[in-house]
Design a protein around this motif. Structure first.
Motif, PDB file in Angstrom:
ATOM      1  N   ASN A  11       0.855  -1.185   0.000  1.00 18.55           N
ATOM      2  CA  ASN A  11       0.000   0.000   0.000  1.00 18.55           C
ATOM      3  C   ASN A  11       0.898   1.245   0.000  1.00 18.55           C
ATOM      4  OD1 ASN A  11      -3.175   0.598   1.092  1.00 18.55           O
ATOM      5  ND2 ASN A  11      -1.725   2.263   1.155  1.00 18.55           N
ATOM      6  N   PRO A  12       0.901   2.062  -1.061  1.00 16.81           N
ATOM      7  CA  PRO A  12       1.837   3.186  -1.129  1.00 16.81           C
ATOM      8  C   PRO A  12       1.502   4.280  -0.122  1.00 16.81           C
ATOM      9  CG  PRO A  12       0.301   3.283  -2.965  1.00 16.81           C
ATOM     10  CD  PRO A  12       0.051   1.976  -2.270  1.00 16.81           C
ATOM     11  N   ASN A  13       2.535   4.997   0.323  1.00 16.90           N
ATOM     12  CA  ASN A  13       2.318   6.141   1.202  1.00 16.90           C
ATOM     13  C   ASN A  13       2.421   7.455   0.432  1.00 16.90           C
ATOM     14  OD1 ASN A  13       5.065   6.235   0.750  1.00 16.90           O
ATOM     15  ND2 ASN A  13       5.660   6.329   2.905  1.00 16.90           N
ATOM     16  N   PHE A  14       2.268   7.376  -0.897  1.00 23.39           N
ATOM     17  CA  PHE A  14       2.214   8.569  -1.742  1.00 23.39           C
ATOM     18  C   PHE A  14       0.947   8.492  -2.586  1.00 23.39           C
ATOM     19  CE2 PHE A  14       4.818   5.286  -3.713  1.00 23.39           C
ATOM     20  CZ  PHE A  14       4.206   5.110  -4.937  1.00 23.39           C
ATOM     21  N   LEU A  15       0.486   9.630  -3.077  1.00 19.88           N
ATOM     22  CA  LEU A  15      -0.755   9.644  -3.850  1.00 19.88           C
ATOM     23  C   LEU A  15      -0.796  10.863  -4.760  1.00 19.88           C
ATOM     24  CD1 LEU A  15      -2.737  11.952  -2.339  1.00 19.88           C
ATOM     25  CD2 LEU A  15      -2.850  10.148  -0.626  1.00 19.88           C
ATOM     26  N   ALA A  16      -1.672  10.793  -5.755  1.00 23.12           N
ATOM     27  CA  ALA A  16      -1.858  11.888  -6.703  1.00 23.12           C
ATOM     28  C   ALA A  16      -2.881  12.869  -6.140  1.00 23.12           C
ATOM     29  CB  ALA A  16      -2.334  11.344  -8.053  1.00 23.12           C
ATOM     30  N   SER A  76      -5.006  -1.962 -12.369  1.00 21.64           N
ATOM     31  CA  SER A  76      -5.544  -1.310 -11.178  1.00 21.64           C
ATOM     32  C   SER A  76      -4.908   0.064 -11.018  1.00 21.64           C
ATOM     33  CB  SER A  76      -5.278  -2.160  -9.937  1.00 21.64           C
ATOM     34  OG  SER A  76      -5.537  -1.420  -8.765  1.00 21.64           O
ATOM     35  N   PHE A  77      -5.707   1.025 -10.592  1.00 21.28           N
ATOM     36  CA  PHE A  77      -5.225   2.382 -10.334  1.00 21.28           C
ATOM     37  C   PHE A  77      -4.670   2.529  -8.920  1.00 21.28           C
ATOM     38  CE2 PHE A  77      -7.991   2.695 -13.898  1.00 21.28           C
ATOM     39  CZ  PHE A  77      -7.590   3.798 -14.633  1.00 21.28           C
ATOM     40  N   SER A  78      -4.687   1.446  -8.149  1.00 19.44           N
ATOM     41  CA  SER A  78      -4.439   1.541  -6.710  1.00 19.44           C
ATOM     42  C   SER A  78      -3.019   1.952  -6.369  1.00 19.44           C
ATOM     43  CB  SER A  78      -4.765   0.205  -6.041  1.00 19.44           C
ATOM     44  OG  SER A  78      -3.945  -0.832  -6.549  1.00 19.44           O
ATOM     45  N   LYS A  79      -2.024   1.394  -7.042  1.00 16.92           N
ATOM     46  CA  LYS A  79      -0.644   1.619  -6.647  1.00 16.92           C
ATOM     47  C   LYS A  79      -0.101   2.942  -7.186  1.00 16.92           C
ATOM     48  CE  LYS A  79      -0.285  -2.417  -4.589  1.00 16.92           C
ATOM     49  NZ  LYS A  79      -1.499  -3.126  -4.958  1.00 16.92           N
ATOM     50  N   TYR A  80      -0.236   3.173  -8.461  1.00 18.10           N
ATOM     51  CA  TYR A  80       0.368   4.348  -9.088  1.00 18.10           C
ATOM     52  C   TYR A  80      -0.236   5.655  -8.574  1.00 18.10           C
ATOM     53  CZ  TYR A  80       2.088   7.345 -12.903  1.00 18.10           C
ATOM     54  OH  TYR A  80       2.697   8.329 -13.643  1.00 18.10           O
ATOM     55  N   PHE A  81      -1.536   5.656  -8.336  1.00  9.05           N
ATOM     56  CA  PHE A  81      -2.205   6.877  -7.888  1.00  9.05           C
ATOM     57  C   PHE A  81      -2.445   6.898  -6.382  1.00  9.05           C
ATOM     58  CE2 PHE A  81      -3.359   6.479 -12.381  1.00  9.05           C
ATOM     59  CZ  PHE A  81      -3.006   7.731 -12.848  1.00  9.05           C
ATOM     60  N   GLY A  82      -1.936   5.879  -5.670  1.00 10.32           N
ATOM     61  CA  GLY A  82      -2.133   5.830  -4.228  1.00 10.32           C
ATOM     62  C   GLY A  82      -3.599   5.727  -3.878  1.00 10.32           C
ATOM     63  N   ALA A  83      -4.296   4.746  -4.451  1.00  9.26           N
ATOM     64  CA  ALA A  83      -5.757   4.696  -4.342  1.00  9.26           C
ATOM     65  C   ALA A  83      -6.261   3.302  -3.988  1.00  9.26           C
ATOM     66  CB  ALA A  83      -6.382   5.162  -5.660  1.00  9.26           C
ATOM     67  N   SER A  94      13.977 -16.303   0.922  1.00 11.45           N
ATOM     68  CA  SER A  94      13.958 -14.875   0.613  1.00 11.45           C
ATOM     69  C   SER A  94      12.833 -14.184   1.361  1.00 11.45           C
ATOM     70  CB  SER A  94      13.786 -14.659  -0.897  1.00 11.45           C
ATOM     71  OG  SER A  94      12.575 -15.262  -1.328  1.00 11.45           O
ATOM     72  N   ALA A  95      12.863 -12.856   1.319  1.00  9.11           N
ATOM     73  CA  ALA A  95      11.838 -12.037   1.954  1.00  9.11           C
ATOM     74  C   ALA A  95      11.460 -10.908   1.009  1.00  9.11           C
ATOM     75  CB  ALA A  95      12.340 -11.468   3.276  1.00  9.11           C
ATOM     76  N   ARG A  96      10.153 -10.625   0.923  1.00  8.39           N
ATOM     77  CA  ARG A  96       9.679  -9.528   0.085  1.00  8.39           C
ATOM     78  C   ARG A  96       9.625  -8.250   0.906  1.00  8.39           C
ATOM     79  NH1 ARG A  96       3.770  -8.147  -2.540  1.00  8.39           N
ATOM     80  NH2 ARG A  96       3.437  -7.376  -0.424  1.00  8.39           N
ATOM     81  N   VAL A  97      10.209  -7.191   0.348  1.00  8.20           N
ATOM     82  CA  VAL A  97      10.150  -5.870   0.963  1.00  8.20           C
ATOM     83  C   VAL A  97       9.366  -4.951   0.028  1.00  8.20           C
ATOM     84  CG1 VAL A  97      11.446  -3.937   1.939  1.00  8.20           C
ATOM     85  CG2 VAL A  97      12.437  -6.241   1.962  1.00  8.20           C
ATOM     86  N   SER A  98       8.300  -4.365   0.532  1.00  4.12           N
ATOM     87  CA  SER A  98       7.625  -3.315  -0.224  1.00  4.12           C
ATOM     88  C   SER A  98       8.414  -2.027  -0.068  1.00  4.12           C
ATOM     89  CB  SER A  98       6.196  -3.118   0.298  1.00  4.12           C
ATOM     90  OG  SER A  98       5.660  -1.912  -0.217  1.00  4.12           O
ATOM     91  N   LEU A  99       8.695  -1.374  -1.183  1.00  8.28           N
ATOM     92  CA  LEU A  99       9.426  -0.104  -1.158  1.00  8.28           C
ATOM     93  C   LEU A  99       8.482   1.084  -1.334  1.00  8.28           C
ATOM     94  CD1 LEU A  99      12.394  -1.354  -3.320  1.00  8.28           C
ATOM     95  CD2 LEU A  99      12.487  -0.784  -0.885  1.00  8.28           C
ATOM     96  N   ALA A 100       7.190   0.842  -1.108  1.00  9.14           N
ATOM     97  CA  ALA A 100       6.187   1.867  -1.388  1.00  9.14           C
ATOM     98  C   ALA A 100       5.584   2.503  -0.147  1.00  9.14           C
ATOM     99  CB  ALA A 100       5.054   1.267  -2.230  1.00  9.14           C
ATOM    100  N   ASN A 101       5.703   1.868   1.012  1.00  9.02           N
ATOM    101  CA  ASN A 101       4.824   2.275   2.107  1.00  9.02           C
ATOM    102  C   ASN A 101       5.518   2.833   3.342  1.00  9.02           C
ATOM    103  OD1 ASN A 101       5.796  -0.371   2.672  1.00  9.02           O
ATOM    104  ND2 ASN A 101       4.169  -0.668   4.156  1.00  9.02           N
ATOM    105  N   LEU A 102       6.841   3.037   3.299  1.00  5.01           N
ATOM    106  CA  LEU A 102       7.542   3.610   4.448  1.00  5.01           C
ATOM    107  C   LEU A 102       8.431   4.764   3.982  1.00  5.01           C
ATOM    108  CD1 LEU A 102       8.589   0.298   6.265  1.00  5.01           C
ATOM    109  CD2 LEU A 102       6.716   1.830   6.914  1.00  5.01           C
TER     110      LEU A 102
END
Length: 529
Positions: free
Chosen positions: A40-45, A312-319, A495-503
């Motif tokens: 879940n990104p912590n940035f948005l349009a 999906s518009f969810s990630k790119y637009f923070g939605a 391995s471990a997945r790290v999201s680079l979008a939400n911190l």
């Protein structure tokens, strides 16, 4: 940390395991929990959201033009005639508003660039904000569909414009699109228990979990990406698709979690295989991360006849909370051909299923069957994504189309790629960025990192000790960091997945340090052993 048997967690979805890790990581009130387990990104349009609010103010004023004599807060439906002129008058009093500036640009853009009637467009979006009528058509609002098609053409097709016409179905995010696709394929006897489904792995875990449900019972064939070649699909793996028993091929592109797009060479190899050997193959491509890639081209562009495209518009637009997605399907497609080729007795069963919708059920297109099946057929007349959601989708798409200098896109890319560099540098590891990398996520290949840091013997010990899950629990308990296991996404290596979008960047620096700390502790255990 006491020895614990983690085998009971092995079968959990990584997203359910995340809750266990969060519980452990948050147990220490004296430290901050860092959850990099979800995308879940912590940035948005902001601009298209300002436009939504500004349009809402105008829309309510339009509604108040009716029944104002009742003095009771009762409004009516907007009037189409003269609506652009009334908006221009309204806009002159709000000319400094970012939302109004965006809307005035959008009204000009849809006329000049898309050939849409300005009054019809504005009437549709004003009505959509008010949300006072059912979605009509149920599949997608007319002007919204044209806008989103233009956006997808820009983002998914690269230098090659789409050939022929495409239809869209607006859905409650990409997850609903996934559910609807499997449901309709099954309901129309295009997949049945025992059929083979090929899946490009690693992949978003629901693509592994849905096919084995009791109603589908599909036999999964892994089409394995090559970690040593930036997670591309080797020809030897693509050749598995030559098996005629494989009915459907699913992939996420750019991949989740490796976060690499398919190269032009791989796309061409896949297209040639489908064209020359498997023209009957169903393909589902999930391209939600495509807008973060450089020079992205979708499988949908290369194999339009065979492919259902999910976006999906969810990630790119923070939605993510808006739940905005679409299914795109070329009007000339393999699914219609497969329906036509069904046995006569099966066609009669489907005639009965869709008889309440049309006098010619066999002429019902596959994409319209998706819509009907999404509401158990009988409720087709009230199907469709809510119109305020479709409005925000249209505004997001217009934002992408009108961002001619790529300011938003460049900012989003730079943000996640800088976090990637920060994470690895604070582990003391070189962070390489290859041409097909996207970096929305990254896979920490723990056994390879351990081998690079401490040598081949430690790597072998780490693998043989099966420390994947225990590493994640240890990381959560000792440092408060939550990551997801790569194994849940069908990753072979530990391995471990790290999201680079939400911190924040400083938090990714902490995750890098803490990951290195726990790896150092594992190395101390290795030496002691």
């Amino acid at each position: 940390m006491p020895d614990t048997n983690y085998s009971r967690f092995a079968q959990l979805s990584p997203f359910e395991l995340k809750d266990e890790l969060i519980s452990i990581a948050s147990s220490d009130a004296q430290r901050l929990m860092l959850n990099a387990g979800r995308g879940n990104p912590n940035f948005l349009a902001t601009l298209p959201r300002w436009a939504f609010l500004s349009l809402g103010d105008f829309a309510l004023r339009e509604a108040e033009r009716s029944y104002s004599y009742l003095d009771s807060g009762l409004g009516g439906l907007p009037e189409r005639n003269g609506i652009v002129q009334r908006f221009d008058a309204y806009a002159t009093h709000h000319r400094d508003s970012d939302g109004i500036i965006f809307l005035r640009s959008a009204i000009a853009f849809v006329k000049d660039q898309l050939g849409l009637n300005r009054d019809d467009f504005l009437f549709e979006v004003v009505s959509a904000f008010l949300g006072s009528t059912y979605p009509t058509p149920p599949r997608m609002l007319t002007h919204t569909e044209e806008i989103v098609k233009a956006y997808l053409s820009q983002e998914m097709f690269g230098p090659t414009p789409p050939a022929g016409s495409t239809s869209l179905f607006a859905t409650e995010g990409g997850t609903a699109a996934m559910a609807y696709i499997f449901q309709t394929l099954h309901a129309n006897f295009l997949i049945k228990p025992g059929d083979k489904i090929a899946i490009a792995t690693p992949i978003f875990s629901p693509y592994l979990e849905i096919p084995i449900l009791s109603e589908y019972q599909l036999d999964i064939i892994d089409i394995c990406m090559d970690r040593t070649d930036d997670w591309q699909l080797p020809q030897s793996e693509l050749d598995k698709l030559l098996d005629p028993a494989i009915k459907i091929f699913c992939l996420v592109n750019p991949s989740n979690p490796p976060s690499s797009k398919l190269s032009d060479a791989v796309l061409d190899q896949l297209a040639a295989l489908v064209r020359d050997h498997r023209p009957d193959l169903f393909i589902v491509t999930d391209d939600v991360y495509g807008t973060f890639a450089d020079d992205f081209v979708s499988v949908f562009a290369k194999c339009p006849y065979n492919t259902l495209c999910v976006y999906s518009f969810s990630k790119y637009f923070g939605a993510t909370g808006w739940r905005l997605g679409v299914i795109a399907l070329h009007d000339d497609n393999v699914f219609e051909a497969a329906l036509s080729a069904l046995p006569e007795d099966t066609k009669r069963r489907l005639d009965t299923r869709y008889a309440s919708l049309t006098t010619e059920p066999r002429a019902l297109k596959f994409i319209d069957r998706l819509v009907a099946d999404s509401r158990a057929v009988a409720l087709n007349h009230t199907a469709g994504l809510s119109v305020p959601q479709q409005l925000q989708m249209a505004l997001f798409a217009l934002h992408g189309l009108m961002d001619r200098e790529h300011r938003y896109k460049d900012a989003a890319k730079q943000l996640i790629r800088k976090r990637y560099q920060t994470l690895y540098s604070h582990m003391g590891i070189e962070a390489r960025h290859l041409p097909d990398d996207v970096n929305y996520y990254t896979l920490l290949d723990l056994q390879e990192i351990g081998g690079d840091l401490y040598g081949a013997e430690f790597k072998a010990w780490f693998i043989n000790s099966d420390l994947g899950l225990s590493f994640l629990f240890r990381l959560a308990q000792e440092t408060g960091v939550v990551l997801l296991p790569g194994k849940g996404f069908e990753v072979v290596d530990t391995s471990a997945r790290v999201s680079l979008a939400n911190l924040t960047e400083i938090e990714y620096a902490s995750i890098g340090r803490f990951t290195r700390q726990v790896l150092d502790e594992c190395y101390a255990d290795f030496k002691a052993a």
